[in-house]
Design a protein around this motif. Structure first.
Motif, PDB file in Angstrom:
ATOM      1  N   GLU A 520       0.898  -1.443   0.060  1.00  0.00           N
ATOM      2  CA  GLU A 520       0.138   0.358   0.234  1.00  0.00           C
ATOM      3  C   GLU A 520       0.962   1.464   0.119  1.00  0.00           C
ATOM      4  N   MET A 521       2.325   0.950   0.798  1.00  0.00           N
ATOM      5  CA  MET A 521       2.809   2.589   0.862  1.00  0.00           C
ATOM      6  C   MET A 521       3.439   2.444  -0.133  1.00  0.00           C
ATOM      7  N   ASP A 522       3.808   1.408  -0.980  1.00  0.00           N
ATOM      8  CA  ASP A 522       4.310   1.421  -2.263  1.00  0.00           C
ATOM      9  C   ASP A 522       3.589   2.141  -3.646  1.00  0.00           C
ATOM     10  N   ARG A 523       2.657   1.639  -3.769  1.00  0.00           N
ATOM     11  CA  ARG A 523       1.203   2.057  -4.317  1.00  0.00           C
ATOM     12  C   ARG A 523       0.977   4.413  -3.937  1.00  0.00           C
ATOM     13  N   LEU A 524       1.526   4.739  -3.346  1.00  0.00           N
ATOM     14  CA  LEU A 524       0.936   5.613  -2.468  1.00  0.00           C
ATOM     15  C   LEU A 524       2.354   6.148  -2.802  1.00  0.00           C
ATOM     16  N   PHE A 525       3.730   6.003  -2.788  1.00  0.00           N
ATOM     17  CA  PHE A 525       4.566   6.818  -3.083  1.00  0.00           C
ATOM     18  C   PHE A 525       4.430   6.973  -4.309  1.00  0.00           C
ATOM     19  N   GLY A 526       4.035   5.656  -5.537  1.00  0.00           N
ATOM     20  CA  GLY A 526       4.027   5.804  -6.630  1.00  0.00           C
ATOM     21  C   GLY A 526       3.200   7.055  -7.562  1.00  0.00           C
ATOM     22  N   HIS A 527       1.585   6.844  -6.683  1.00  0.00           N
ATOM     23  CA  HIS A 527       0.702   8.148  -6.833  1.00  0.00           C
ATOM     24  C   HIS A 527       1.053   9.094  -6.040  1.00  0.00           C
ATOM     25  N   ALA A 528       1.842   9.862  -5.432  1.00  0.00           N
ATOM     26  CA  ALA A 528       2.436  10.670  -4.510  1.00  0.00           C
ATOM     27  C   ALA A 528       3.713  11.025  -5.939  1.00  0.00           C
ATOM     28  N   LYS A 529       3.767  10.369  -6.687  1.00  0.00           N
ATOM     29  CA  LYS A 529       5.292  11.057  -8.211  1.00  0.00           C
ATOM     30  C   LYS A 529       4.321  11.381  -9.526  1.00  0.00           C
ATOM     31  N   LYS A 530       3.506   9.904  -9.426  1.00  0.00           N
ATOM     32  CA  LYS A 530       2.338  10.850 -10.652  1.00  0.00           C
ATOM     33  C   LYS A 530       2.086  12.363 -10.331  1.00  0.00           C
ATOM     34  N   LEU A 531       1.526  12.432  -9.127  1.00  0.00           N
ATOM     35  CA  LEU A 531       0.985  13.859  -8.391  1.00  0.00           C
ATOM     36  C   LEU A 531       1.745  14.708  -8.935  1.00  0.00           C
ATOM     37  N   CYS A 532       3.378  15.009  -8.592  1.00  0.00           N
ATOM     38  CA  CYS A 532       3.778  15.775  -8.416  1.00  0.00           C
ATOM     39  C   CYS A 532       4.701  16.072 -10.286  1.00  0.00           C
ATOM     40  N   GLY A 533       4.656  15.055 -10.669  1.00  0.00           N
ATOM     41  CA  GLY A 533       5.574  14.709 -11.462  1.00  0.00           C
ATOM     42  C   GLY A 533       6.853  14.999 -12.266  1.00  0.00           C
ATOM     43  N   GLU A 534       7.167  14.468 -10.838  1.00  0.00           N
ATOM     44  CA  GLU A 534       9.030  14.275 -10.334  1.00  0.00           C
ATOM     45  C   GLU A 534       8.591  13.166  -9.768  1.00  0.00           C
TER      46      GLU A 534
END
Length: 549
Positions: A520-534
């Motif tokens: 779940e935490m890996d999915r969250l980090f991936g989503h955060a990177k996608k949101l900020c574009g970095e």
């Protein structure tokens, strides 16, 4: 101390910190005064506020700014029509006597002047007024009018207004010094422009707008690029740039903004340089003026600094606990430091055979100081070295940490924290938080749906005010539950369009992620990177998952 008093003090402290940060960030009095007055009015719960500047050449006070809800032209009327002689009205009396006042019945006070009320239609009932002083020099006065609630202004309100008056004094004196400094710099620049160019450490080169042919240089240009004066003359500017990238580079440097570019010395050696080019001219003739700085040593220093920060981040990671992968209680975490070393740290351990402690803290700011404070707190928690503290009681832990780490002894840095203790015998989780985001307890709701429970107590951050009494709460762990404890860096994500991801959106995301320990935490980090574009985030990404079977 009553809880309401503590809450009011916490709000006042927060507003003072906000005002102090505003002064550090904003230099213009035109921008600063409205912010200060808005904060002063908000924290005293007043209907109106104003600030007046003292004009010593005429011995009068003039309105600099006035604000009243629902009266848009109040400021204009007061600035144009009302001037008070020193000694006239309450403000004039305060300025003349250099003394603050709390007047509860303005209409019957002999010092009160009705001129402002007559011009504006505003009815003044109560006044808090304080002088703005610098070493007993009168700079002005600040006042708030009419508390919105039925209560009167109290001593706490007067203290906060005096604090805002002190901040206004700092701002006025700083503005005066800046004005003098700017005037001196302009005079010096006008007198010694040629000397400055000659002595500059940066290369200063003038060249034609159409031809790009070099027309003038300073000594630093010869030292940096390796050509003598005659070799420079009529050389193309392109000869000073690494071959093959000239077109792209020209588009960047002619934007008028500072860029790092690949320079080229006479020897053929390429080197990094910062460059900015602007249009200048004299006697009706325009040309480019370029400033070029060799940043080889600067970049090397930055590489060493980033290396040291990376080592510091690695050291922080050594303090983090090992995952617990077996048994009825399991724990996992993810810690991805930001590009600048942050102040997040966390851990968990058995206090005794029955009690399991879980904790995460987030120090304000970034850099080595924040990391050092974070490490110090974690060491205290892991060694249980707070005298007279029961580490099975979260409120006692937060009380002790607040007194042990006052912000005035730690570079004005404070931290937020979540601390919980799970009793595996009673299956009870006792917790307390200090200014920290709520932990998320995922339980089973009706029809097997995930039901999130936010675990948070209404306490202020750690280190802000001595002798604060922190509160705790508890929750029963029924069936299999998952607990997520995290810092705000996991959800305060800004998109390239400037939109911030909301906490509610983060919670919905976590509810809908399929349960899979750690994933779940890996999915969250991936989503955060996608949101900020970095690929890297602006803040530390710190999150723990504890599973209770």
């Amino acid at each position: 101390m009553e809880a309401t008093d503590q809450s009011e003090q916490a709000v006042r402290l927060k507003k003072l910190i906000e005002a102090n940060q505003t002064i550090a960030r904003v230099e213009s009095l035109e921008e600063l005064f409205p912010m200060l007055m808005s904060l002063a009015k908000e924290v005293t719960n007043a209907e109106a506020s104003s600030i007046m500047r003292y004009r010593p050449n005429r011995n009068v006070l003039e309105f600099e700014l006035a604000s009243n809800e629902g009266a848009g032209n109040l400021d204009k009327i007061l600035r144009e029509k009302i001037t008070l002689k020193l000694g006239e009205g309450v403000a004039g009396w305060v300025g003349e006597n250099r003394e603050s006042v709390n007047i509860r019945d303005a209409q019957n006070d002999p010092r009160f002047s009705r001129r402002a009320d007559s011009e504006t239609g505003f009815v003044t009932r109560a006044i808090l007024c304080s002088p703005i002083l610098h070493e007993n020099e009168l700079l002005g006065v600040v006042q708030v009018l009419n508390p919105k609630s039925s209560r009167n202004f109290d001593d706490g309100d007067l203290e906060i207004l005096e604090a805002f008056a002190g901040l206004a004094a700092v701002a006025i004196v700083r503005s005066r010094l800046l004005e003098n400094l700017i005037a001196q710099e302009k005079l010096q620049a006008a007198k010694n422009a040629a000397d400055i160019v000659e002595a500059a450490a940066d290369a200063i080169i003038t060249f034609g707008i159409e031809s790009l042919r070099i027309r003038g240089i300073n000594p630093a240009a010869m030292r940096i690029f390796g050509y003598d004066h005659d070799e420079f003359m009529d050389m193309s500017m392109l000869a000073l740039l690494e071959h093959g990238e000239e077109e792209d580079i020209l588009d960047r440097i002619f934007s008028g903004e500072l860029h790092e570019l690949p320079g080229l010395r006479k020897s053929g050696e390429a080197f990094p340089m910062e460059a900015v080019v602007r249009i200048g001219g004299k006697q009706g003739e325009e040309f480019f003026i370029g400033t070029f700085r060799d940043v080889t040593k600067k970049n090397e220093a930055l590489r060493k600094l980033y290396s040291e920060l990376s080592k510091a981040a690695d050291y922080v990671k050594t303090l983090l606990p090992s995952p617990i992968t077996d048994g009825p209680l399991r724990a996992h975490w993810r810690f991805i430091p930001s590009t600048s070393l942050g102040g997040d740290s966390f851990g968990y351990h058995w206090v005794d055979e029955e009690h399991f402690a879980i904790y995460l803290l987030d120090v304000c700011g970034h850099g080595v100081h924040a990391a050092l404070l974070s490490v110090s707190v974690i060491n205290v928690l892991q060694s249980q070295s707070l005298p007279g503290t029961d580490f099975k009681e979260p409120d006692q832990v937060l009380n002790a940490l607040n007194n042990a780490f006052p912000m005035e002894r730690h570079n004005e840095m404070y931290f937020t924290m979540w601390y919980g203790v799970y009793n595996r015998k009673t299956r009870t989780l006792v917790y307390a938080s200090g200014g920290h985001p709520p932990a998320l307890l995922m339980t089973s709701g009706p029809k097997g749906r995930i039901r999130p429970i936010g675990l948070k107590t209404p306490n202020m951050f750690i280190g802000g005010m001595p002798n604060v009494k922190y509160k705790k709460n508890e929750v029963k762990i029924e069936g299999q539950c998952r607990l997520f404890v995290f810092s705000d860096g996991v959800y305060e994500i800004e998109t390239p369009e400037g939109v911030m991801w909301k906490y509610e959106e983060f919670q919905d995301f976590m509810v809908n992620v399929p349960p899979n320990e750690g994933a779940e935490m890996d999915r969250l980090f991936g989503h955060a990177k996608k949101l900020c574009g970095e690929d890297t985030l602006d803040d530390d990404f710190s999150i723990m998952e504890v599973v209770f079977d």
